[in-house]
Design a protein around this motif. Structure first.
Motif, PDB file in Angstrom:
ATOM      1  N   GLY A  66     -94.328 -24.052 -22.506  1.00  0.00           N
ATOM      2  CA  GLY A  66     -94.569 -22.625 -22.458  1.00  0.00           C
ATOM      3  C   GLY A  66     -94.744 -22.115 -21.041  1.00  0.00           C
ATOM      4  N   LYS A  67     -95.946 -21.723 -20.702  1.00  0.00           N
ATOM      5  CA  LYS A  67     -96.158 -21.086 -19.405  1.00  0.00           C
ATOM      6  C   LYS A  67     -96.535 -22.078 -18.324  1.00  0.00           C
ATOM      7  N   VAL A  68     -96.343 -23.353 -18.632  1.00  0.00           N
ATOM      8  CA  VAL A  68     -96.639 -24.380 -17.655  1.00  0.00           C
ATOM      9  C   VAL A  68     -95.604 -25.482 -17.861  1.00  0.00           C
ATOM     10  N   GLY A  69     -95.360 -26.216 -16.822  1.00  0.00           N
ATOM     11  CA  GLY A  69     -94.380 -27.288 -16.985  1.00  0.00           C
ATOM     12  C   GLY A  69     -94.615 -28.388 -15.978  1.00  0.00           C
ATOM     13  N   PHE A  70     -94.265 -29.593 -16.377  1.00  0.00           N
ATOM     14  CA  PHE A  70     -94.335 -30.732 -15.473  1.00  0.00           C
ATOM     15  C   PHE A  70     -92.927 -31.243 -15.239  1.00  0.00           C
ATOM     16  N   GLY A  71     -92.689 -31.686 -14.045  1.00  0.00           N
ATOM     17  CA  GLY A  71     -91.389 -32.273 -13.764  1.00  0.00           C
ATOM     18  C   GLY A  71     -91.569 -33.461 -12.855  1.00  0.00           C
ATOM     19  N   ASN A  72     -90.518 -34.253 -12.736  1.00  0.00           N
ATOM     20  CA  ASN A  72     -90.523 -35.329 -11.749  1.00  0.00           C
ATOM     21  C   ASN A  72     -89.471 -35.008 -10.702  1.00  0.00           C
ATOM     22  N   ILE A  73     -89.846 -35.216  -9.456  1.00  0.00           N
ATOM     23  CA  ILE A  73     -88.898 -35.039  -8.368  1.00  0.00           C
ATOM     24  C   ILE A  73     -88.698 -36.396  -7.705  1.00  0.00           C
ATOM     25  N   SER A  74     -87.445 -36.749  -7.503  1.00  0.00           N
ATOM     26  CA  SER A  74     -87.141 -38.024  -6.855  1.00  0.00           C
ATOM     27  C   SER A  74     -86.349 -37.782  -5.585  1.00  0.00           C
ATOM     28  N   ASP A  75     -86.792 -38.396  -4.510  1.00  0.00           N
ATOM     29  CA  ASP A  75     -85.936 -38.467  -3.328  1.00  0.00           C
ATOM     30  C   ASP A  75     -85.663 -39.941  -3.063  1.00  0.00           C
ATOM     31  N   GLU A  76     -85.020 -40.224  -1.952  1.00  0.00           N
ATOM     32  CA  GLU A  76     -84.633 -41.606  -1.692  1.00  0.00           C
ATOM     33  C   GLU A  76     -85.847 -42.530  -1.633  1.00  0.00           C
ATOM     34  N   SER A  77     -86.987 -41.945  -1.261  1.00  0.00           N
ATOM     35  CA  SER A  77     -88.146 -42.797  -0.985  1.00  0.00           C
ATOM     36  C   SER A  77     -89.041 -43.009  -2.188  1.00  0.00           C
ATOM     37  N   GLY A  78     -88.926 -42.158  -3.218  1.00  0.00           N
ATOM     38  CA  GLY A  78     -89.825 -42.331  -4.350  1.00  0.00           C
ATOM     39  C   GLY A  78     -89.790 -41.155  -5.300  1.00  0.00           C
ATOM     40  N   ARG A  79     -90.801 -41.116  -6.141  1.00  0.00           N
ATOM     41  CA  ARG A  79     -90.835 -40.096  -7.183  1.00  0.00           C
ATOM     42  C   ARG A  79     -92.252 -39.551  -7.303  1.00  0.00           C
ATOM     43  N   ILE A  80     -92.361 -38.253  -7.569  1.00  0.00           N
ATOM     44  CA  ILE A  80     -93.683 -37.669  -7.750  1.00  0.00           C
ATOM     45  C   ILE A  80     -93.590 -36.576  -8.803  1.00  0.00           C
ATOM     46  N   GLN A  81     -94.718 -36.334  -9.465  1.00  0.00           N
ATOM     47  CA  GLN A  81     -94.748 -35.283 -10.483  1.00  0.00           C
ATOM     48  C   GLN A  81     -95.034 -33.934  -9.838  1.00  0.00           C
ATOM     49  N   ILE A  82     -94.392 -32.906 -10.367  1.00  0.00           N
ATOM     50  CA  ILE A  82     -94.757 -31.543  -9.955  1.00  0.00           C
ATOM     51  C   ILE A  82     -95.374 -30.828 -11.154  1.00  0.00           C
ATOM     52  N   PHE A  83     -96.295 -29.929 -10.831  1.00  0.00           N
ATOM     53  CA  PHE A  83     -96.966 -29.145 -11.862  1.00  0.00           C
ATOM     54  C   PHE A  83     -96.675 -27.679 -11.554  1.00  0.00           C
ATOM     55  N   VAL A  84     -95.990 -27.023 -12.462  1.00  0.00           N
ATOM     56  CA  VAL A  84     -95.585 -25.637 -12.215  1.00  0.00           C
ATOM     57  C   VAL A  84     -96.249 -24.745 -13.255  1.00  0.00           C
ATOM     58  N   ARG A  85     -97.080 -23.850 -12.776  1.00  0.00           N
ATOM     59  CA  ARG A  85     -97.769 -22.929 -13.694  1.00  0.00           C
ATOM     60  C   ARG A  85     -97.351 -21.505 -13.361  1.00  0.00           C
ATOM     61  N   LYS A  86     -97.073 -20.771 -14.408  1.00  0.00           N
ATOM     62  CA  LYS A  86     -96.582 -19.404 -14.218  1.00  0.00           C
ATOM     63  C   LYS A  86     -97.509 -18.598 -13.305  1.00  0.00           C
ATOM     64  N   ASP A  87     -98.828 -18.727 -13.542  1.00  0.00           N
ATOM     65  CA  ASP A  87     -99.796 -17.986 -12.741  1.00  0.00           C
ATOM     66  C   ASP A  87     -99.723 -18.364 -11.269  1.00  0.00           C
ATOM     67  N   ASN A  88     -99.318 -19.607 -10.983  1.00  0.00           N
ATOM     68  CA  ASN A  88     -99.299 -20.068  -9.588  1.00  0.00           C
ATOM     69  C   ASN A  88     -98.041 -19.644  -8.838  1.00  0.00           C
ATOM     70  N   VAL A  89     -96.922 -19.669  -9.541  1.00  0.00           N
ATOM     71  CA  VAL A  89     -95.663 -19.412  -8.828  1.00  0.00           C
ATOM     72  C   VAL A  89     -95.183 -17.971  -9.000  1.00  0.00           C
ATOM     73  N   GLY A  90     -95.759 -17.276  -9.952  1.00  0.00           N
ATOM     74  CA  GLY A  90     -95.340 -15.889 -10.189  1.00  0.00           C
ATOM     75  C   GLY A  90     -94.249 -15.831 -11.232  1.00  0.00           C
ATOM     76  N   GLU A  91     -94.134 -14.682 -11.840  1.00  0.00           N
ATOM     77  CA  GLU A  91     -93.230 -14.526 -12.974  1.00  0.00           C
ATOM     78  C   GLU A  91     -91.774 -14.778 -12.585  1.00  0.00           C
ATOM     79  N   ASP A  92     -91.352 -14.207 -11.453  1.00  0.00           N
ATOM     80  CA  ASP A  92     -89.945 -14.326 -11.045  1.00  0.00           C
ATOM     81  C   ASP A  92     -89.578 -15.781 -10.770  1.00  0.00           C
ATOM     82  N   ASN A  93     -90.448 -16.464 -10.042  1.00  0.00           N
ATOM     83  CA  ASN A  93     -90.139 -17.850  -9.710  1.00  0.00           C
ATOM     84  C   ASN A  93     -90.189 -18.739 -10.946  1.00  0.00           C
ATOM     85  N   TYR A  94     -91.046 -18.369 -11.885  1.00  0.00           N
ATOM     86  CA  TYR A  94     -91.104 -19.163 -13.116  1.00  0.00           C
ATOM     87  C   TYR A  94     -89.801 -19.032 -13.901  1.00  0.00           C
ATOM     88  N   GLU A  95     -89.164 -17.866 -13.813  1.00  0.00           N
ATOM     89  CA  GLU A  95     -87.851 -17.683 -14.453  1.00  0.00           C
ATOM     90  C   GLU A  95     -86.832 -18.654 -13.852  1.00  0.00           C
TER      91      GLU A  95
END
Length: 498
Positions: A66-95
């Motif tokens: 819903g209004k929050v999401g988790f993702g994994n980002i991988s670069d050559e060196s490793g992987r980390i989780q991102i936490f994206v919350r609508k309130d944090n990034v704003g409505e437009d960026n959440y789109e």
RNA sequence: GGGGGUGUAACUCAGCGGUAGAGUAUCUGCCUUUUAAGCAGAGAGUCGACGGUUCAAAUCCGUCCACCCUCACCA
């Protein structure tokens, strides 16, 4: 537009939506502040300071709620989780975030923190797309069970892994590791030879005549000169010219091309390191081979042993050095040291060894060796003193005109290297090449050709020289436990898909 | 080149004469701390290609293609 399936069409629609939002799906610039590995290395510091960090990478996991999401980002060196919350990034960026797919390249700005479930993550302030992926990446999910990663889906179709190596590298860490090890092995070969005052050289791949090995070449054509050229089958003859030219230690790491059969130890193009050392002989080449492979083992793997699928291979010096004739005798009881052609032919007939056209006793001895001995040589073994008949570039062994100072290195039943005390007598060399030319006429398509330019170089004088060639692909296979050369070559030769 | 095996959805596979299936992925809805997220629903296929047999073929037969294994060949 071509007929796209559903999955591709959906991604194109998302691409269109991004454009409608006036978001560039393929921006020119990105601004990473840290590699993911850096964030893991200084975990506590990043969590405590809440400093702004910007990572870039591929989106490799996504768990939306819903209004929050988790993702994994991988670069050559490793992987980390991102936490994206609508309130944090704003409505437009959440789109924008909602339009992301697995496989997209993104940039995430935020700060590190620990989630309720205890996972080190980045709390996103802004998510930027860096490159939209239009094809679904095969999904591989994994879960930690008792500290071991258990994989739930795979990208394991062998043919697909070779044809689309980029996906293999992305989805199969073991495959990626093979190539990292390959690079390290090559680096250590270079380091080792540089430290011994060899200079690295580059010699022609396109050659008007080919030579230095027993193989059929690829042929091509130069338009301006209007001549046929060959892709090199070995580095040998040009390196000897460099020794004539006064260099005393040269080496080259590069590809050879042989227009021959393909199987799990042969690819039409393959990598070799060849080196030539003036005032040295094949004994010196054995020493240097031992030292070089041991150097690789220690530097890359920190061990003097290799475990190849349960077979322990001990690289500790000295390695066994035994003549081909002695090995044949040990294995079969057959003594071929008299080079009695009729006697050897009888032995071959008895054991159903096919006698190639134009074969002499030397060739048959090599065949017998191949049949009875090769596969038995598990621990590193220098097989020395090859028949002269099959060694047209190697110097005769003093005291025995039938033999040459040549060795091949065998480990785990496979050949890894070939070396000689190089023939530097130009008249002898001419005779040997002319004998090869006769074999060609008799139907040996792989026999050497007479290279007048090379012979002329020898006539100016070449010092006594030792030369050595080692197959890099096979060495990488040995060290990485692979049984197919295709696993250690990024893009192995495949038939085109219809 | 000989022998054996494989080829079905994006991935991994089941089905082996009678309406093309599963898990994951995807899409829709719900969900503001999940991690193989969850729940509910949906869409998705030239069953490697071409022929044949059959009322009916992913399935049986033939030819071909690709890949794997193996033997032979091959420095």
């Amino acid at each position: 537009m071509e007929n796209l399936n559903q999955l591709l069409a959906i991604r194109r629609q998302k691409l269109q939506k991004l454009k409608e939002l006036e978001i560039d799906p393929y921006p020119n610039r990105s601004k990473r502040s840290h590699k993911i590995k850096n964030l893991w290395e200084n975990k506590d510091k990043f969590v405590e300071s809440e400093q702004k960090t910007v990572i870039t990478g591929r989106l490799t996991g996504m768990r939306r709620q819903g209004k929050v999401g988790f993702g994994n980002i991988s670069d050559e060196s490793g992987r980390i989780q991102i936490f994206v919350r609508k309130d944090n990034v704003g409505e437009d960026n959440y789109e924008v975030f909602k339009l992301l797919d697995l496989g997209d390249f993104v940039q995430v700005e935020g700060n590190c923190f620990i989630t309720k479930m205890g996972e080190y993550s980045i709390r996103a302030k802004e998510v930027t797309i860096l490159g939209k992926s239009l094809r679904p990446l095969p999904t591989v999910k994994e879960k930690e069970v008792d500290g071991k990663k258990q994989r739930f889906d795979e990208f394991s179709d062998i043919e697909l892994r070779y044809r689309k190596r980029y996906l293999d590298l992305l989805l199969n860490p073991e495959s990626r590791d093979n190539f990292i090890i390959r690079a390290r092995i090559i680096r250590e070969i270079r380091n080792f030879l540089n430290s011994r005052d060899f200079i690295e050289v580059e010699t022609p791949i396109l050659q008007p005549l080919y030579g230095g090995a027993h193989a059929r070449p690829f042929t091509t054509h130069h338009n301006t000169l209007d001549i046929d050229l060959y892709l090199r089958i070995a580095l040998e003859l040009y390196h000897k010219r460099l020794i004539v030219g006064g260099f005393e230690r040269v080496f080259e790491i590069g590809k050879n091309f042989r227009n021959e059969g393909m199987d799990r130890t042969h690819n039409p193009e393959f990598s070799m390191v060849e080196l030539y050392q003036a005032y040295a002989d094949y004994n010196d080449m054995m020493d240097i081979t031992e030292d070089m492979i041991l150097h690789i083992a220690k530097e890359v793997f920190g061990s003097e042993k290799i475990n190849f699928h349960g077979t322990e291979i001990l690289l500790k010096k000295p390695w066994q050095r035994t003549s081909m004739l002695d090995l044949i005798k040990e294995e079969t009881g057959f003594d071929a040291s008299d080079f009695d052609f009729e006697k050897i032919k009888v032995f071959c007939d008895e054991h159903k060894i096919e006698i190639p056209p134009a074969a002499g006793p030397g060739k048959l001895i090599e065949e017998i060796f191949g049949r009875f001995v090769e596969s038995k040589l598990i621990q590193p073994t220098f097989v020395i003193d090859f028949p002269k008949e099959v060694s047209p570039l190697a110097k005769e062994k003093p005291g025995n005109p039938e033999l040459t100072e040549r060795f091949e290195l065998f480990i785990n039943g496979n050949e890894y290297g070939n070396a000689f005390t190089e023939l530097n007598d130009p008249l002898d060399q001419r005779e040997r090449l002319e004998a090869q030319a006769k074999l060609r006429e008799l139907g040996d398509a792989e026999a050497n050709v007479v290279d007048e330019d090379f012979l002329e170089a020898l006539e100016y004088g070449m010092p006594p020289t030792g030369g050595l060639g080692i197959g890099i692909d096979r060495l990488v296979m040995l060290f990485t436990g692979n049984t197919s050369i295709k696993e250690v070559i990024f893009f192995p030769q495949m038939k085109p898909e219809m």
